[in-house]
Design a protein around this motif. Structure first.
Motif, PDB file in Angstrom:
ATOM      1  N   LEU A 205       6.478  -3.031  -0.377  1.00 22.02           N
ATOM      2  CA  LEU A 205       5.677  -2.241   0.548  1.00 22.02           C
ATOM      3  C   LEU A 205       5.963  -0.747   0.397  1.00 22.02           C
ATOM      4  O   LEU A 205       7.110  -0.343   0.181  1.00 22.02           O
TER       5      LEU A 205
ATOM      6  N   GLU B 167      -1.601  -2.191   5.134  1.00 23.92           N
ATOM      7  CA  GLU B 167      -1.246  -3.589   5.349  1.00 23.92           C
ATOM      8  C   GLU B 167      -0.904  -3.885   6.806  1.00 23.92           C
ATOM      9  O   GLU B 167      -1.358  -4.863   7.384  1.00 23.92           O
TER      10      GLU B 167
ATOM     11  N   TRP C 133       1.734  -0.100   3.335  1.00 21.39           N
ATOM     12  CA  TRP C 133       0.728  -0.439   2.331  1.00 21.39           C
ATOM     13  C   TRP C 133       1.360  -1.355   1.295  1.00 21.39           C
ATOM     14  O   TRP C 133       2.512  -1.148   0.906  1.00 21.39           O
ATOM     15  N   GLN C 134       0.634  -2.353   0.845  1.00 24.58           N
ATOM     16  CA  GLN C 134       1.132  -3.268  -0.169  1.00 24.58           C
ATOM     17  C   GLN C 134       1.162  -2.564  -1.522  1.00 24.58           C
ATOM     18  O   GLN C 134       0.181  -1.939  -1.927  1.00 24.58           O
TER      19      GLN C 134
END
Length: 343
Positions: free
Chosen positions: A174, A209, A238-239
């Motif tokens: 992440l 995410e 965020w991935q």
């Protein structure tokens, strides 16, 4: 979030670049334009320091306009005569309206105006004559104006992305970033729906995410943290792409999502439903153009706007003109570096 700016160091960088000219400004007509335009820009900014708001927007805008010619001269992506900027390429009207509602339009893509050429160079949107963007909308995209609203309407202001919140753990799936200056109305609501609706105006945040939650549980709301009475921070996730996630890769991912402003990262809003956010230099350009045209062609109205005894806009105008002289040398130097880098 207040950003510390050092304009003197930026002017030193710009003056040093004139003997080792960057990008395509290394020789010929582009070299002469680069050096002369930067000298003119610096002299106009110096002159702006010793005058009041009656004439300051004229000097600051035309100083920026000349710096734009240096940027174009150095740009590696401008070939042939495309670097030679002609006309403004931007228009302001509606000066009879409230100051916040002055209307700004641009020439269409592909034309030779300075605003058009530099916007396309910096991947900043244009909106032509059919779309109207209000001065207030662009005004609010400048970090320097965070504390200086023009009206009581809901604002879309830059969101600060704290790179210091990215830890040094390698191969983490992440990208986690502390995002600041989320407005009071979103923080007070406390729910994901309000956050999602708000972030629709921030193209760089697309695809986040998740976020830090108040308590464990998929239905729990965002865990906002206050840093002043009017805004908050939120840790957002965020991935990362598969098999990536070093600290360096996470910083690179953030760089593609945000715009740089004086060595800080921001998520900027897209105004008037444009497909992406304005480059900060072009936002400054649009605002200062509108102020300079008002001061030049409507001097009586301008005098009313800057009257501290009668205008609620007087202090915000004074502050943006002060901040312009501080912030713009840094943005100009950074933009020259951005456009003059060979692929």
């Amino acid at each position: 979030m207040y950003v510390q700016i050092d304009p003197l160091e930026a002017w030193e960088r710009l003056r040093a670049s004139r003997s080792d000219r960057p990008g395509r400004a290394s020789s010929g007509a582009r070299a002469k334009t680069y050096s002369t335009a930067l000298e003119q820009a610096q002299q106009m900014f110096r002159a702006a320091e010793v005058v009041g708001p009656q004439t300051r927007p004229l000097l600051v805008f035309y100083g920026l306009s000349q710096a734009g010619r240096a940027i174009a001269a150095a740009a590696v992506d401008l070939k042939g005569e495309d670097w030679n900027l002609i006309s403004h390429g931007i228009h302001a009207s509606g000066y009879h309206r409230d100051f916040a509602d002055i209307e700004i339009r641009t020439d269409p893509a592909g034309t030779a105006g300075s605003f058009v050429r530099l916007s396309q160079l910096l991947q900043s949107p244009l909106w032509g004559n059919d779309t109207v963007v209000r001065l207030e909308e662009i005004w609010d995209t400048l970090p320097a104006n965070l504390q200086y609203p023009l009206s009581g309407r809901a604002r879309l202001t830059p969101l600060y992305a704290a790179t210091t919140s990215i830890d040094d753990t390698d191969f983490h799936p992440l990208l986690t970033v502390d995002v600041g200056d989320i407005p009071d109305r979103v923080v007070d609501d406390g729910g994901r729906a309000a956050l999602d609706e708000f972030l629709k105006s921030y193209p760089g945040t697309t695809g986040y995410e998740d976020f830090a939650r108040r308590r464990v549980g998929a239905e729990e709301g965002p865990n906002y943290r206050r840093h002043n009475p009017d805004a908050g921070w939120l840790s957002m996730h965020w991935q990362m792409p598969s098999e990536t996630g070093t600290e360096e890769q996470r910083l690179e991912r953030l760089d593609t999502m945000t715009r740089n402003y004086a060595s800080h990262c921001y998520f900027f809003p897209a105004v008037a439903d444009l497909p992406r956010e304005l480059h900060p230099l072009m936002a400054w350009w649009a605002v200062l153009y509108a102020l300079s045209m008002l001061a030049r062609y409507q001097p009586a109205q301008w005098a009313n706007h800057i009257n501290v005894d009668g205008s609620r806009h007087a202090v915000p105008i004074e502050k943006i003109l002060e901040r312009a002289m501080e912030h713009l040398p840094v943005l100009i130097a950074d933009t020259i570096k951005e456009v003059a880098t060979w692929p």
